[in-house]
Design a protein around this motif. Structure first.
Motif, PDB file in Angstrom:
ATOM      1  N   ASN A  56       2.963  -8.710  20.335  1.00 29.09           N
ATOM      2  CA  ASN A  56       3.566  -8.189  19.241  1.00 29.09           C
ATOM      3  C   ASN A  56       3.466  -6.579  18.888  1.00 29.09           C
ATOM      4  N   VAL A  57       4.320  -5.906  18.799  1.00 26.03           N
ATOM      5  CA  VAL A  57       4.382  -4.585  18.473  1.00 26.03           C
ATOM      6  C   VAL A  57       4.239  -4.266  16.872  1.00 26.03           C
ATOM      7  N   THR A  58       3.374  -3.389  16.512  1.00 21.96           N
ATOM      8  CA  THR A  58       3.251  -3.105  15.052  1.00 21.96           C
ATOM      9  C   THR A  58       3.413  -1.619  15.065  1.00 21.96           C
ATOM     10  N   VAL A  59       3.918  -0.954  14.153  1.00 18.72           N
ATOM     11  CA  VAL A  59       4.107   0.286  13.801  1.00 18.72           C
ATOM     12  C   VAL A  59       3.380   0.969  12.599  1.00 18.72           C
ATOM     13  N   GLY A  60       3.112   2.337  12.575  1.00 18.88           N
ATOM     14  CA  GLY A  60       2.655   2.793  11.409  1.00 18.88           C
ATOM     15  C   GLY A  60       1.231   2.358  11.113  1.00 18.88           C
ATOM     16  N   VAL A  61       1.140   2.299   9.735  1.00 17.30           N
ATOM     17  CA  VAL A  61      -0.205   1.608   9.174  1.00 17.30           C
ATOM     18  C   VAL A  61      -0.437   0.255   9.826  1.00 17.30           C
ATOM     19  N   ASP A  62       0.406  -0.428  10.060  1.00 13.99           N
ATOM     20  CA  ASP A  62       0.161  -1.790  10.709  1.00 13.99           C
ATOM     21  C   ASP A  62      -0.705  -1.664  12.051  1.00 13.99           C
ATOM     22  N   ALA A  63       0.008  -0.690  12.647  1.00 12.65           N
ATOM     23  CA  ALA A  63      -0.546  -0.405  14.102  1.00 12.65           C
ATOM     24  C   ALA A  63      -2.141   0.187  13.849  1.00 12.65           C
ATOM     25  N   PHE A  64      -2.371   1.073  12.821  1.00  9.80           N
ATOM     26  CA  PHE A  64      -3.703   1.522  12.904  1.00  9.80           C
ATOM     27  C   PHE A  64      -4.720   0.246  12.445  1.00  9.80           C
ATOM     28  N   ILE A  65      -4.018  -0.407  11.602  1.00  5.26           N
ATOM     29  CA  ILE A  65      -4.911  -1.492  11.204  1.00  5.26           C
ATOM     30  C   ILE A  65      -5.348  -2.485  12.332  1.00  5.26           C
ATOM     31  N   GLY A  82      -5.868  -2.906   4.735  1.00  2.80           N
ATOM     32  CA  GLY A  82      -4.929  -4.266   4.786  1.00  2.80           C
ATOM     33  C   GLY A  82      -4.886  -4.812   3.490  1.00  2.80           C
ATOM     34  N   TRP A  83      -5.536  -4.457   2.332  1.00  2.00           N
ATOM     35  CA  TRP A  83      -5.451  -5.068   1.243  1.00  2.00           C
ATOM     36  C   TRP A  83      -4.290  -4.652   0.624  1.00  2.00           C
ATOM     37  N   ARG A  84      -3.263  -5.565   0.121  1.00  2.00           N
ATOM     38  CA  ARG A  84      -1.974  -5.522   0.070  1.00  2.00           C
ATOM     39  C   ARG A  84      -1.561  -4.133  -0.776  1.00  2.00           C
ATOM     40  N   PRO A  85      -2.444  -3.938  -2.150  1.00  2.00           N
ATOM     41  CA  PRO A  85      -2.049  -2.836  -2.782  1.00  2.00           C
ATOM     42  C   PRO A  85      -2.191  -1.235  -1.942  1.00  2.00           C
ATOM     43  N   ILE A  86      -3.284  -1.298  -1.615  1.00  5.17           N
ATOM     44  CA  ILE A  86      -3.716  -0.218  -0.723  1.00  5.17           C
ATOM     45  C   ILE A  86      -2.844  -0.031   0.322  1.00  5.17           C
ATOM     46  N   ARG A  87      -2.693  -1.029   1.380  1.00  7.50           N
ATOM     47  CA  ARG A  87      -1.656  -0.919   2.370  1.00  7.50           C
ATOM     48  C   ARG A  87      -0.137  -0.418   1.880  1.00  7.50           C
ATOM     49  N   TYR A  88       0.300  -0.885   0.766  1.00  9.78           N
ATOM     50  CA  TYR A  88       1.583  -0.442   0.174  1.00  9.78           C
ATOM     51  C   TYR A  88       1.552   0.933   0.040  1.00  9.78           C
ATOM     52  N   ILE A  89       0.459   1.496  -0.524  1.00  8.14           N
ATOM     53  CA  ILE A  89       0.485   3.040  -0.963  1.00  8.14           C
ATOM     54  C   ILE A  89       0.270   3.697   0.387  1.00  8.14           C
ATOM     55  N   THR A  90      -0.702   3.462   1.304  1.00  9.57           N
ATOM     56  CA  THR A  90      -0.714   4.279   2.538  1.00  9.57           C
ATOM     57  C   THR A  90       0.324   4.131   3.513  1.00  9.57           C
ATOM     58  N   ASP A  91       1.108   2.930   3.408  1.00  9.37           N
ATOM     59  CA  ASP A  91       2.294   2.865   4.097  1.00  9.37           C
ATOM     60  C   ASP A  91       3.203   3.788   3.679  1.00  9.37           C
ATOM     61  N   ILE A  92       3.528   3.912   2.444  1.00 12.29           N
ATOM     62  CA  ILE A  92       4.470   4.960   1.916  1.00 12.29           C
ATOM     63  C   ILE A  92       4.085   6.494   2.139  1.00 12.29           C
ATOM     64  N   VAL A  93       2.759   6.750   2.035  1.00 14.45           N
ATOM     65  CA  VAL A  93       2.308   8.130   2.409  1.00 14.45           C
ATOM     66  C   VAL A  93       2.192   8.238   3.931  1.00 14.45           C
ATOM     67  N   ARG A  95       4.483   6.898   6.196  1.00 13.13           N
ATOM     68  CA  ARG A  95       5.825   6.785   6.775  1.00 13.13           C
ATOM     69  C   ARG A  95       6.700   7.990   6.227  1.00 13.13           C
ATOM     70  N   ASN A  96       6.238   8.368   4.887  1.00 11.39           N
ATOM     71  CA  ASN A  96       7.270   9.448   4.186  1.00 11.39           C
ATOM     72  C   ASN A  96       6.606  10.973   4.080  1.00 11.39           C
ATOM     73  N   ILE A  97       5.478  10.973   4.550  1.00 15.35           N
ATOM     74  CA  ILE A  97       4.602  12.139   4.368  1.00 15.35           C
ATOM     75  C   ILE A  97       4.043  12.778   5.743  1.00 15.35           C
ATOM     76  N   LEU A  98       2.906  11.800   6.351  1.00 13.87           N
ATOM     77  CA  LEU A  98       2.198  12.330   7.281  1.00 13.87           C
ATOM     78  C   LEU A  98       3.017  12.079   8.541  1.00 13.87           C
ATOM     79  N   ALA A  99       3.681  11.012   9.063  1.00 16.75           N
ATOM     80  CA  ALA A  99       4.515  11.038  10.196  1.00 16.75           C
ATOM     81  C   ALA A  99       5.502  11.877  10.285  1.00 16.75           C
ATOM     82  N   PRO A 100       6.367  12.198   9.494  1.00 23.26           N
ATOM     83  CA  PRO A 100       7.296  13.103   9.456  1.00 23.26           C
ATOM     84  C   PRO A 100       6.683  14.469   9.767  1.00 23.26           C
TER      85      PRO A 100
END
Length: 118
Positions: A56-65, A82-93, A95-100
């Motif tokens: 299974n390939v994971t990308v972004g925050v899921d890969a780090f986790i 990995g806790w859903r609210p934190i994961r949601y926020i970290t994924d946005i940050v 995917r939209n800021i740090l990775a780009p």
């Protein structure tokens, strides 16, 4: 984990992980060949972190986790992020800021290197 060794920030982080992971995680530098083995181009591979576990390939925050779960000291961080609210926020940050931002810096380094070798 597939990572960009040309990125000084990524390289430093991965070297830290290597030092504490033992043989639990394999860290693979992005090259044309390794990216192709993952079904990616070099640019696609460099745009976000990728991890593979049990096929299974994971990308972004899921890969780090997925990697953090295998590292001492980082298991707690994996649970927190990995806790859903934190994961949601970290994924946005990520995917939209740090990775780009990291990818843009990577492309700028490549352009500078290309101009220096001409």
């Amino acid at each position: 984990m597939l990572y960009n060794d040309d990125c000084p920030i990524c390289r430093r982080e991965i070297h830290h992980y290597v030092g504490i992971s033992g043989d639990d995680v394999e860290f693979i530098k992005i090259t044309k060949e390794t990216a192709s083995d993952w079904g990616l181009t070099e640019d696609q591979a460099a745009q976000q972190i990728h991890a593979r576990s049990d096929g299974n390939v994971t990308v972004g925050v899921d890969a780090f986790i997925s990697v953090w779960r295998r590292l001492p000291y980082y298991r707690i961080l994996a649970s927190i992020v990995g806790w859903r609210p934190i994961r949601y926020i970290t994924d946005i940050v990520y995917r939209n800021i740090l990775a780009p931002l990291l990818f843009a810096m990577h492309k700028r380094r490549q352009r500078r290197q290309a101009t220096c070798t001409k």
